[in-house]
Design an enzyme around this catalytic site. Sequence first.
Site, PDB file in Angstrom:
ATOM      1  N   ASP A 458       3.935  -4.414  -4.686  1.00  0.00           N
ATOM      2  CA  ASP A 458       4.487  -2.601  -5.072  1.00  0.00           C
ATOM      3  C   ASP A 458       6.287  -3.329  -5.141  1.00  0.00           C
ATOM      4  O   ASP A 458       6.589  -4.970  -4.832  1.00  0.00           O
ATOM      5  CB  ASP A 458       4.307  -2.524  -3.841  1.00  0.00           C
ATOM      6  CG  ASP A 458       3.773  -0.705  -4.340  1.00  0.00           C
ATOM      7  OD1 ASP A 458       4.374  -0.497  -5.349  1.00  0.00           O
ATOM      8  OD2 ASP A 458       3.881   0.055  -3.743  1.00  0.00           O
ATOM      9  N   ASP A 528       0.445   6.759  -8.368  1.00  0.00           N
ATOM     10  CA  ASP A 528       0.378   7.776  -7.188  1.00  0.00           C
ATOM     11  C   ASP A 528       0.007   8.431  -6.991  1.00  0.00           C
ATOM     12  O   ASP A 528      -0.895   8.876  -5.780  1.00  0.00           O
ATOM     13  CB  ASP A 528       1.777   7.382  -6.209  1.00  0.00           C
ATOM     14  CG  ASP A 528       2.000   6.109  -5.851  1.00  0.00           C
ATOM     15  OD1 ASP A 528       1.669   5.240  -6.250  1.00  0.00           O
ATOM     16  OD2 ASP A 528       3.642   5.704  -5.526  1.00  0.00           O
TER      17      ASP A 528
END
Length: 727
Positions: A458, A528
């Site tokens: 990430d 997301d």
Amino acid sequence: MKKILFLACLMVSASTVWAKQVVIQTKNTTMVLDVETGKQPQYVYYGAKLSDYDLQNLQTPRNGRMDAYPAYGMNCPAEGAVAMTHADGNMSTELFATDVTTQGAVTQITLKDPKYPVQVVLYYQARFDEDMIEIWTEIKNGEAKPITLTQFASCSLPIRRGNVWLSHFGGSWGNEARLIEEPIQLGQKVIKNKDGVRNAHTDHAEVMFSLDGKGRENSGDVIGAALCYSGNYQLKVETDDTEYHYFFAGINPDNSAYHLKKGETFTTPKVAFSFSKCGLSGVSRNFHKWGRKYMLAHGNKERKILLNSWEGVYFDINQQGMDQMMGDIASMGGELFVMDDGWFGVKYPRKTDNCALGDWEVDTNKLPEGIEGLLRDAKKHGIKFGIWIEPEMTNSVSELYDAHPDWVVKAPKRDVVKGRGGTQLVLDLANPKVQDFVFSIVDNLMTKYPEIDYIKWDANMAIMNHGSQYLTMNDQSHLYIEYHRGFEKVCQRVRAKYPNLTIQACASGGGRANWGVLPYFDEFWVSDNTDALQRIYMQWGTSYFFPAIAMASHISATPNHTVFRTTALKYRIDVAMSGRLGMEIQPKNMTDDEKELCRKAIAEYKQIRPIVQFGDIYRLVSPYDKQGLASLMYVDEQKSKSVFFWWKTESFQNEHLPRVKMAGLDASKNYKIHELNRIDLRPMDFEGKVFSGAYLMNHGLEMPYRNEPEWSKKNDWSSRVLLLEAQ
């Protein structure tokens, strides 16, 4: 060896004076340049493949600047691909051809400035079967002192004016890759990114040019271009009073003046070009084939079906909970469990997003048996195990920052700018020590726990304050470029040592959906936002350049955690199955019926996985056209199997939807229809029947507008997935 370079001598007067027609050929396309000593190479043609006769009788373009790599300084009103300040302060440059060579599929055109020892080499690499031409540039300084590069595009390409439309992909966090279609007008169209770390949230470094009006999916002439770079970029279309649009693509030069030392070579990232007469989807198919074969890590290997823990438990990581989730995904037929954020931190336990990045040590209060216990449980359930890291970042509340405050990106004489959680900071990958540290995060995990199958990598912060504590004050403008050079070096080291490891590029969602990152990653997290309806739009835009195998698409809970929309589970499944299927949910909160539906869907996805992940895409009805539905399909190479997706995007009484004509099938073959993920009490009237490919492409099938399960399970969301098999 396929012939890709055809050199026809046009003029011979002395050994140092010549002109050549350079032809770069792929299976279905041709690019032609005229190269003459003492002059700038000229583009003559790019489009559908030409015959030898056509090549000998090409018309010379008129009323356009056809320079292959225009330099700034001798025609200042015109846009340049490269600009530099020479060691003596001269800001003008001329680049004239001195040589043309070919090695295999790569053509090199060497340019030199007649007054300064500066050399530029233009590279053109043909990917024959994929109809792709990769272009990049090397700039070498032969002067006695450094020169300063202020523009350094990878390439330029003139595009004949007419009714030319541009397709590009804007958006933001949770709304990535939104398709934007617009005609190209007079003036400049600039698409750029200045995030510093992630470059695909607000727009993408990929565009398509529809040359004969607004883009159509499966017909029309289209050029696609993708900059293969992980950092700040700039795409520019300049349209003036000539007959051409001028396209430039490369690293964003904003605040990035580069001091090129004596003898140093600056290499630009590649730009991949593809032309197709089969519309937008035709270019997409070329990019997907090229990406799987040459760019994407493990592009020929099926992706596992996984459960990721994030939306299920967020930071509430514990041994028992992870074991429960592993057991649940295994029982539904899943193959991999990924533990997300919240598993690390000793002095500063990671309970929220405001601490411990950089302190990659297991929190034994949460996981008393450590990673070993999780790996044991995964083996017990017969699945693989994966883990989340954010290696390029730290927090001001962390043991790493306590020990190495000099490792973070920080403007000289300024306080650091903090991000997520009020504490997040970006590590300075220009620093070799930081590169070693970031590599060690993966290396230590894999050395201690070689059974780890998957890493979710990430990156949740931009470079907010411009400054490197490693670079000299004179080279502060190198920060953005050196960051991504350092990032690439780390990725190369990881892949060299762990070639079989699966790695996902997550960056606050879809911030790293680019072809500069993907040679080192197997896939990316599209967004997301896992809401199925919005994912149709985002995955539609993403599919223009990226294949389904790279697009992580997960079934999540409702109400959705981002938009709070409630959608039917079948609808969520049917959307997720059009990419790399996974789950982002807490299974223990699902009913037995919901688990059974997912179990059935996972089993059926395994049947169609090769078609979706390796097949040719044909987009049929765009959600952006507001016709009340969206539809696409994948067809295998032999045209023997296909998967057809149909999703309603709105629901009204007495609605009228278009019948969808299929594409990409073999007109002479007959196909048997079978619905997947069926929840209706009765099968559709064409279930099990056989239709010709010609009928399906010329006519299509009538879809019921609503799913018809038992009364208590009816809802306003309708979708269909059909498997077509040649008989």
